[in-house]
Design a protein around this motif. Structure first.
Motif, mmCIF file in Angstrom:
data_model
loop_
_atom_site.group_PDB
_atom_site.id
_atom_site.type_symbol
_atom_site.label_atom_id
_atom_site.label_comp_id
_atom_site.label_asym_id
_atom_site.label_seq_id
_atom_site.Cartn_x
_atom_site.Cartn_y
_atom_site.Cartn_z
ATOM 1 N N ASN A 154 52.420 37.647 38.086
ATOM 2 C CA ASN A 154 51.052 37.393 37.611
ATOM 3 C C ASN A 154 50.536 36.166 37.605
ATOM 4 O O ASN A 154 49.476 35.839 37.182
ATOM 5 N N LEU A 155 51.401 35.072 38.313
ATOM 6 C CA LEU A 155 51.129 33.767 37.991
ATOM 7 C C LEU A 155 49.570 33.708 38.930
ATOM 8 O O LEU A 155 49.454 34.058 40.003
ATOM 9 N N LEU A 173 55.475 32.365 46.691
ATOM 10 C CA LEU A 173 54.114 32.465 45.696
ATOM 11 C C LEU A 173 53.056 33.269 46.412
ATOM 12 O O LEU A 173 51.997 33.775 45.674
ATOM 13 N N SER A 174 53.201 33.549 47.730
ATOM 14 C CA SER A 174 52.376 34.513 48.301
ATOM 15 C C SER A 174 52.334 35.925 47.719
ATOM 16 O O SER A 174 51.495 36.760 47.767
ATOM 17 N N PHE A 179 46.940 34.856 42.932
ATOM 18 C CA PHE A 179 47.259 33.211 42.646
ATOM 19 C C PHE A 179 45.905 32.708 43.331
ATOM 20 O O PHE A 179 45.351 32.657 44.286
ATOM 21 N N GLN A 180 45.631 31.542 42.481
ATOM 22 C CA GLN A 180 44.223 30.942 42.622
ATOM 23 C C GLN A 180 44.354 29.323 42.759
ATOM 24 O O GLN A 180 43.597 28.666 43.395
ATOM 25 N N GLU A 181 45.459 28.685 42.048
ATOM 26 C CA GLU A 181 45.387 27.395 42.053
ATOM 27 C C GLU A 181 46.821 26.916 42.138
ATOM 28 O O GLU A 181 47.678 27.320 41.275
ATOM 29 N N ASN A 199 47.915 34.332 53.286
ATOM 30 C CA ASN A 199 47.821 35.485 52.645
ATOM 31 C C ASN A 199 47.160 35.389 51.318
ATOM 32 O O ASN A 199 46.786 36.342 50.804
ATOM 33 N N LEU A 200 47.073 34.056 50.858
ATOM 34 C CA LEU A 200 46.417 33.976 49.499
ATOM 35 C C LEU A 200 44.962 33.993 49.414
ATOM 36 O O LEU A 200 44.193 32.938 49.327
#
Length: 424
Positions: A154-155, A173-174, A179-181, A199-200
């Motif tokens: 959920n990060l 992290l993808s 993920f936004q920042e 992919n983000l």
């Protein structure tokens, strides 16, 4: 709810039913600030209904109390901009409802396993609801756990700049789909920018300056929401990707002090010199005038090489074409002339080929008893040829007589005009 907060040493006398405790400035848009100092009161651990604990922007010192882990309903822990030291207590791993962890700009230390669980302490692996982590400006070191994005699906925001992190950026992290920042400047990260970051699609901020990242910039063309992209002061190589001109909301692009090369685009964000930084890349050229880059001689030399190559093709190709054409014409004429003028010997291909030895035998050596006539250019002998003893006439030319050859050719031409003629 009662409180006796004032400027000075921090003490707590709050009802245990307290849900929100804010003793500092909201670092993401608030407008209050206090000047508390001393340690965080251990009594805060008794607030078992507490959901928000904000003690940011003070002068608090010492360690983070272990008994904060008793605040089982805590969702937001904001202790940024203080003077806290030592490590993050592993007991905080029991805060299973924690969504925001902001400990930036303190003097905290410890290897990353204390924050992103590895072998020790495994309890922090339970913080799967975390959406916001800010550890900027501390003294953390070590590698980020490779499956960080899987452990924290959920990060949304990860700010860990200004530490001593090493290793590679976790490609996992993808896995955090929202993920936004990602802000990781001023560390010692190595390796490349993960290809999976393409992919983000919700990524808005990517700051990775002052690291040791290498390789080329991967395909990030799907990051249509990216607003801030800082990859400066690394060891990136290759060309500036052309897709960057298509980022619709990109406001800041910093690619300075790398090893990039080639022509700088002039469309999209590259039209705005105040939004783009590319200095410190000696092999870059072109771009808009305000960037003060040298012109791209490579493109000019390419055009020159193409022009020279074209002239060379013409100089070699045209003569070669003409020579080939002349050869074909000559060959055609030669074949045509052969068809028109067949050699004398071709007339004989309609008949059985007879050797001189056979003629000598059938005429008994050109004996006089077989002589049937003579003329100006030779004599004619009779003989019987073949198994059926066909009677034939054999003419022997006297080549020493002038005109003998012409006479023979004339007789052959006469035979051509009378195909029914047969030897007797």
């Amino acid at each position: 709810m009662k409180k006796n907060f004032e400027e000075g040493a921090c003490t707590v006398r709050i009802h245990v039913s307290c849900i929100h405790l804010k003793m500092g400035e909201n670092g993401r848009g608030g407008n209050w600030r206090n000047s508390f100092y001393g340690g965080i009161p251990s009594e805060a651990g008794r607030l078992n209904r507490l959901q928000i604990l904000n003690m940011s922007y003070n002068s608090l010192e010492g360690e983070i109390p272990v008994n904060l882990s008793h605040c089982s309903n805590l969702k937001n822990l904001d202790l940024q901009y203080n003077r806290l030291v030592q490590q993050i207590p592993s007991e905080l791993g029991s805060l299973s409802k924690l969504e925001i962890l902001s400990l930036a700009n303190n003097q905290l230390s410890g290897r990353t396993e204390l924050i992103f669980p590895g072998v020790f302490p495994p309890s922090l692996y339970n913080l799967s609801l975390l959406t916001y982590i800010a550890l900027t400006g501390n003294n953390f070191s070590g590698n980020l756990k490779p499956d960080l994005g899987i452990a924290l699906p959920n990060l949304q925001i990860l700010w860990i700049g200004g530490n001593q992190f090493t290793g590679t950026i976790p490609a996992s992290l993808s896995n955090a789909s929202d993920f936004q920042e990602l802000d990781i400047p001023s560390n010692n990260f190595t390796g490349t920018i993960p290809i999976s970051f393409g992919n983000l699609q919700n990524l808005q901020w990517l700051g990775a300056s002052y690291n040791q990242l290498g390789g080329t910039i991967p395909d990030l063309s799907n990051l249509k929401g990216i607003q801030y992209l800082d990859l400066s002061h690394n060891n990136l190589s290759g060309q500036i990707p052309s897709y960057m001109v298509n980022f619709p909301v990109l406001k800041i692009l910093n690619l300075s002090f790398n090893n990039l090369e080639g022509e700088v685009p002039i469309e999209g964000v590259f039209r705005n010199a105040s939004a783009v930084e590319v200095e410190g890349n000696s092999a870059l050229c072109g771009g808009i005038q305000e960037l003060h880059l040298h012109a791209c001689p490579i493109q000019g030399s390419k055009k020159h090489r193409k022009h020279v190559a074209f002239k060379l093709i013409l100089a070699i190709g045209i003569p070669a074409f003409c020579l080939t054409l002349l050869s074909l014409i000559s060959l055609y004429r030669l074949r045509k002339s052969k068809k028109r003028c067949l050699p004398v010997s071709s007339f004989g291909r309609l008949y059985h080929k007879i050797s001189y030895e056979e003629l000598l035998n059938v005429t008994d050596g050109f004996s006089l008893r077989n002589l049937i006539g003579s003329g100006n250019f030779g004599s004619v002998y009779k003989g019987k040829l073949g198994p059926v003893e066909t009677t034939v006439a054999v003419k022997v030319l006297n080549l020493q007589k002038q005109g003998a050859s012409k006479s023979f050719v004339a007789e052959c031409e006469a035979l051509k005009e009378h195909p029914t003629s047969k030897p007797r």
